[in-house]
Every structure is written in C-alpha cells, then in structure tokens.
Design a protein around this motif. Structure first.
Motif, short mmCIF file in Angstrom:
data_model
loop_
_atom_site.label_atom_id
_atom_site.label_comp_id
_atom_site.label_asym_id
_atom_site.label_seq_id
_atom_site.Cartn_x
_atom_site.Cartn_y
_atom_site.Cartn_z
N SER A 1 38.78 -56.04 -5.22
CA SER A 1 39.38 -57.37 -5.41
C SER A 1 40.15 -57.86 -4.19
O SER A 1 40.07 -59.03 -3.82
N MET B 1 28.54 -45.79 0.16
CA MET B 1 29.71 -46.40 -0.48
C MET B 1 30.97 -45.91 0.23
O MET B 1 30.99 -44.79 0.76
N MET C 1 35.60 -46.65 0.35
CA MET C 1 36.81 -47.38 -0.04
C MET C 1 37.75 -47.44 1.15
O MET C 1 38.09 -46.41 1.72
N ARG D 1 45.50 -54.46 -14.07
CA ARG D 1 45.55 -53.31 -14.99
C ARG D 1 46.98 -52.81 -15.09
O ARG D 1 47.78 -52.99 -14.19
N LYS E 1 37.14 -50.73 -16.01
CA LYS E 1 37.99 -49.59 -16.37
C LYS E 1 39.32 -50.06 -16.97
O LYS E 1 39.89 -51.04 -16.48
N ARG F 1 32.64 -54.11 -5.65
CA ARG F 1 33.11 -53.53 -6.92
C ARG F 1 34.46 -54.17 -7.23
O ARG F 1 35.47 -53.80 -6.65
N VAL F 2 34.45 -55.18 -8.12
CA VAL F 2 35.68 -55.93 -8.36
C VAL F 2 36.10 -55.89 -9.82
O VAL F 2 35.29 -56.12 -10.72
N GLY F 3 37.36 -55.58 -10.03
CA GLY F 3 37.91 -55.48 -11.38
C GLY F 3 38.98 -56.51 -11.65
O GLY F 3 38.78 -57.45 -12.42
N SER F 4 40.12 -56.35 -10.99
CA SER F 4 41.28 -57.17 -11.37
C SER F 4 41.09 -58.67 -11.16
O SER F 4 41.64 -59.46 -11.93
N ASN G 1 35.13 -45.82 -13.73
CA ASN G 1 35.42 -44.67 -12.86
C ASN G 1 35.55 -43.36 -13.62
O ASN G 1 35.66 -42.31 -13.00
N VAL H 1 34.15 -54.24 -12.54
CA VAL H 1 34.81 -52.95 -12.82
C VAL H 1 35.71 -53.12 -14.04
O VAL H 1 36.76 -53.77 -13.98
N ILE I 1 31.57 -45.30 -10.56
CA ILE I 1 32.14 -45.57 -9.25
C ILE I 1 33.23 -44.58 -8.84
O ILE I 1 33.64 -44.56 -7.69
C1 PLP Z 1 39.17 -49.56 -9.67
C2 PLP Z 1 38.12 -49.50 -8.65
C3 PLP Z 1 37.59 -50.67 -8.08
C4 PLP Z 1 38.05 -52.07 -8.45
O1 PLP Z 1 39.39 -52.29 -8.13
P1 PLP Z 1 40.01 -53.77 -8.15
O2 PLP Z 1 41.07 -53.72 -7.12
O3 PLP Z 1 40.55 -53.98 -9.53
O4 PLP Z 1 38.94 -54.73 -7.83
C5 PLP Z 1 36.59 -50.53 -7.13
N1 PLP Z 1 36.13 -49.33 -6.75
C6 PLP Z 1 36.61 -48.19 -7.28
C7 PLP Z 1 36.04 -46.90 -6.80
C8 PLP Z 1 37.62 -48.23 -8.23
O5 PLP Z 1 38.09 -47.09 -8.75
#
Ligand code: PLP
Length: 220
Positions: free
Chosen positions: A195, A150, A152, A219, A24, A210-213, A45, A22, A66
């Motif tokens: 994450s 999907m 969250m 961020r 973003k 779905r991993v970003g940080s 996103n 991810v 996402i």
């Molecule tokens: C930002 C986001 C993520 C990733 O978030 P992290 O905590 O940085 O891994 C995953 N899914 C969605 C829908 C997001 O908006």
C-alpha cells in the motif's frame, strides 16, 4: 468503501500490473465486497486463515500465499493454491513439488529475495537462487513452475532507498531471466509493492502489487 478503493487503484494502474488484494485479518464480508466489485486475486500471509477463507468463498478466486510458508503446511494448500510468492529455500520448493504431484497439479511459485536492509525479512540471496536453479534435482521437478520473483522493501520513509531496493529486485529478475529462463514465457512476474510503496514499485517494473490496507482499511 472497499469498492471505491478498488476503483481508485484500478483507474491509475497500467494494464500490465495485477492487483493482489491482501485480505489478512479482514472478515469474509470484506472479501465478498471486493469479489463483487470483480476482484479475483486475493492474498493471505497465513495458511490457516487462507484455508478458512477459501472454504467459504467462491471457487473462482485465485489464492496467493504471500507470507513465510513452513514446509509442513504445504500439504494444506497444494490442491488449490494459485501462486506461492514466498519460496525462500530449496527444501520448501521440493515439498511444494511433492505435494503438487499428489494432486496432479503444477503450482506456480515466485522466488522471494531479500532486498530490505532489515535482517528480519525472509528471502534468498542471488547465490542461493543460482544454487537452486543449477541443481539437477530442480531441473527434474515437474510439478512446480517458477513464475518470477518477489521482494519486500524496507519499512522506511526514504523513497530513494525503497526505489533502490525495488531496482535491485528488477535486476535480479533480469539476470535470472537471461541466464535461466530466456525461452520460458512463464517466468515473467515481479511481485513488489504494498500500500505504501506500490507506485514506486510500478515505476521500477512491478507486474504484481500486493495491497491490503488501501483496499480494506488499516489493520489492528
Ligand atoms: C501484509 C502484506 C502486504 C500488504 O500490506 P499493506 O501495507 O496492507 O498493503 C503485502 N505483502 C506481504 C508479504 C504482506 O504480508
């Protein structure tokens, strides 16, 4: 750094789980670094940010939307998007089908379910999904493919609560698979885990995290 992070995550990942990086808010150079490591699936996103990155990055990247998708923005991504994770209404699904048809494509979609206790998060309830899946118009849609679900989890520290939310999404997947997609091999994905909670998600049956940080750093 980014490549080290990807290596660490991949080392402990079951082969059945796909990583969506991810990206973003992160710059192009960061995406390139992940790409050079071999990462090919990236998630954004926001439509505008996704498009501006896709324009300048290699064509063999699989782009994932996402975040919440507004109906009027579908036309901007229909020609290339790999997977829309955030289908939360029949109206949106119809628009994706319509725009995908213009490009003679089939766009892969996940049904997003509301599993968190917070009311702010988008997503369907099981009854909404059933209404869509039983609608004759849905059965006629030739330019979308439902690949799975999907969700969250809540932003809480309570691992048991998060686990229960993931478990409820897995249950929803199993029910839909049994009743609507029994012989449809394309319906196989459970996109859950970020994450902070992806290990729990994998334990509960996730096939896409779905991993970003933990890849790109925090961020702002
Ligand atoms: C930002 C986001 C993520 C990733 O978030 P992290 O905590 O940085 O891994 C995953 N899914 C969605 C829908 C997001 O908006």
């Amino acid at each position: 750094m980014i490549q080290d992070n990807l290596r660490t995550i991949n080392e402990n990942l079951p082969e059945t789980v796909e990583i969506i990086a991810v990206s973003k808010t992160k710059p192009i150079v960061d995406v390139k670094e992940a790409y050079e490591y071999g990462q090919r699936h990236f998630g954004e996103n926001k439509v505008q940010e996704l498009i501006s990155k896709a324009e300048v990055l290699p064509q063999d990247i699989f782009w994932h939307l996402i975040g919440h998708l507004q109906t009027n923005k579908v036309k901007h991504i229909a020609s290339f998007i790999h997977l829309v994770h955030s289908v939360d209404s029949f109206k949106l699904l119809k628009e994706i089908n319509k725009q995908a048809a213009k490009h003679e494509r089939i766009v892969n979609c996940l049904l997003q379910f509301h599993i968190a206790e917070e009311s702010s998060k988008y997503g369907l309830e099981l009854a909404d999904a059933i209404n869509i899946l039983e609608d004759p118009e849905f059965k006629m849609m030739g330019n979308i493919s439902i690949s799975g679900v999907m969700g969250m989890a809540s932003f809480v520290n309570d691992a048991d609560q998060i686990r229960n939310e993931f478990r409820s999404l897995k249950n929803t997947f199993d029910q839909l698979k049994l009743n609507y997609f029994k012989n449809d091999l394309r319906f196989k994905e459970i996109s859950m885990g970020m994450s902070g909670d992806y290990q729990l998600a994998i334990e509960e049956g996730s096939t896409i995290i779905r991993v970003g940080s933990i890849i790109f750093g925090p961020r702002n």
